[in-house]
Write an enzyme that holds these catalytic residues in place. Sequence first.
Site, PDB file in Angstrom:
ATOM      1  N   SER A  33       0.807  -1.227   0.000  1.00 32.41           N
ATOM      2  CA  SER A  33       0.000   0.000   0.000  1.00 32.41           C
ATOM      3  C   SER A  33       0.843   1.283   0.000  1.00 32.41           C
ATOM      4  O   SER A  33       0.500   2.223  -0.731  1.00 32.41           O
ATOM      5  CB  SER A  33      -0.966   0.006   1.184  1.00 32.41           C
ATOM      6  OG  SER A  33      -1.929  -0.991   0.990  1.00 32.41           O
ATOM      7  N   LYS A  80      -9.201  -4.834  11.434  1.00 30.32           N
ATOM      8  CA  LYS A  80     -10.339  -4.227  10.728  1.00 30.32           C
ATOM      9  C   LYS A  80     -11.563  -4.059  11.636  1.00 30.32           C
ATOM     10  O   LYS A  80     -12.357  -3.138  11.448  1.00 30.32           O
ATOM     11  CB  LYS A  80     -10.692  -5.038   9.481  1.00 30.32           C
ATOM     12  CG  LYS A  80      -9.604  -4.913   8.410  1.00 30.32           C
ATOM     13  CD  LYS A  80      -9.926  -5.674   7.148  1.00 30.32           C
ATOM     14  CE  LYS A  80      -8.680  -5.732   6.278  1.00 30.32           C
ATOM     15  NZ  LYS A  80      -8.872  -6.438   5.013  1.00 30.32           N
ATOM     16  N   GLY A 137     -13.862 -20.696   1.989  1.00 30.53           N
ATOM     17  CA  GLY A 137     -13.389 -19.864   3.092  1.00 30.53           C
ATOM     18  C   GLY A 137     -14.489 -18.977   3.626  1.00 30.53           C
ATOM     19  O   GLY A 137     -15.397 -18.572   2.877  1.00 30.53           O
ATOM     20  N   GLY A 140     -12.994 -12.994   7.385  1.00 27.99           N
ATOM     21  CA  GLY A 140     -13.457 -11.606   7.291  1.00 27.99           C
ATOM     22  C   GLY A 140     -13.618 -11.131   5.852  1.00 27.99           C
ATOM     23  O   GLY A 140     -14.572 -10.409   5.532  1.00 27.99           O
ATOM     24  N   GLY A 246      -5.075 -12.154  -6.479  1.00 30.57           N
ATOM     25  CA  GLY A 246      -5.668 -11.047  -5.724  1.00 30.57           C
ATOM     26  C   GLY A 246      -5.104  -9.667  -6.033  1.00 30.57           C
ATOM     27  O   GLY A 246      -5.467  -8.693  -5.362  1.00 30.57           O
TER      28      GLY A 246
END
Length: 281
Positions: A33, A80, A137, A140, A246
């Site tokens: 990021s 988160k 899965g 979250g 991803g």
Amino acid sequence: MFFCYNTIQKIALGTRMKKLFTIFGNPISHSKSPLMHNLSFRGLNYSGCYTRYKLEDGSMLRDKFFELNITGANITVPHKEHAFRACDVLDEFAQKVGAVNTIVKRDNRLYGYNTDALGFLKAISEFKDIKTVLFLGAGGTAQSTSIVLRDAGYDVEILNRSAKRLERFKKEGFFAYTFGNFSIQNHYDLIVNMTSAGLQDDNYPCPVLFLEKMIPKSKACVDVIYGKETPFLKFAKQHNKPTKDGSDMLLYQGVIAFDYFTDHQFSFEEIKKYMQRAFML
Ligand code: NDP
């Protein structure tokens, strides 16, 4: 190259009054990021500086945010849900999923958003004729993403190794199975690895027999893990299925976060143009 937070803060405050941004998480050293956002700040000539902050105690997130005098932050594993509780104002979707990965400070109040799931939705939009989706899965990421996909018209079902995490999905009205009660005769257009299986090991996200039955009937397969080819993706490629990892999800969640950070000054395509360079280095 990225400096430690204090160094960056001194540079930013000592030279031009740049707005400061960070990503909170633990671990955090691997995060792309800072590179993604700094490339966009530079490319778009926006006076911002983005770094990383290893936060061990998620309950300190709000205090740290104010102490460091930052304008915005991303939040990654495992904070988160702490980020969700740290905000004064939550957008409708973040409220629905109970997790925040983007915070912006406005008038000394913290506004929380969840851009992960929208990033995933955008990432799979290139696959056409997809109606039924199986998530392998139930963590979250699967939780927030399942809701966005259902809102967008997809039929999502969940298959998880263990039962506990499935309760929340069942309450939300999803069909959710463990390996023990799942029928491998089921047919899904899109199969997604939403687990961390394959991230630091060579595991499949479910018994390989399930993949052998389902993948040949699917139209595409996606993994949310990025930066490596997982056994799941390898298996899908061997069956000549369109695949993606991803990286696009990461890119698009970043573009949407950047849009919040900079108060919608730039178009999606402008931000993407610079941010995607982080994946070419
Ligand atoms: P969580 O820790 O919340 O959930 C992990 C899930 O993976 C659980 O369902 C767990 O099953 C399952 N799991 C873990 N190991 C195995 C295994 N060996 N076999 C089968 N199932 C397994 O993780 P998150 O939802 O936060 O993250 C999931 C993945 O998404 C991670 O790999 C993460 O890196 C990736 N991610 C990618 C993003 C991107 O932008 N591309 C953004 C966010 C996350 P059980 O309940 O049985 O323990």
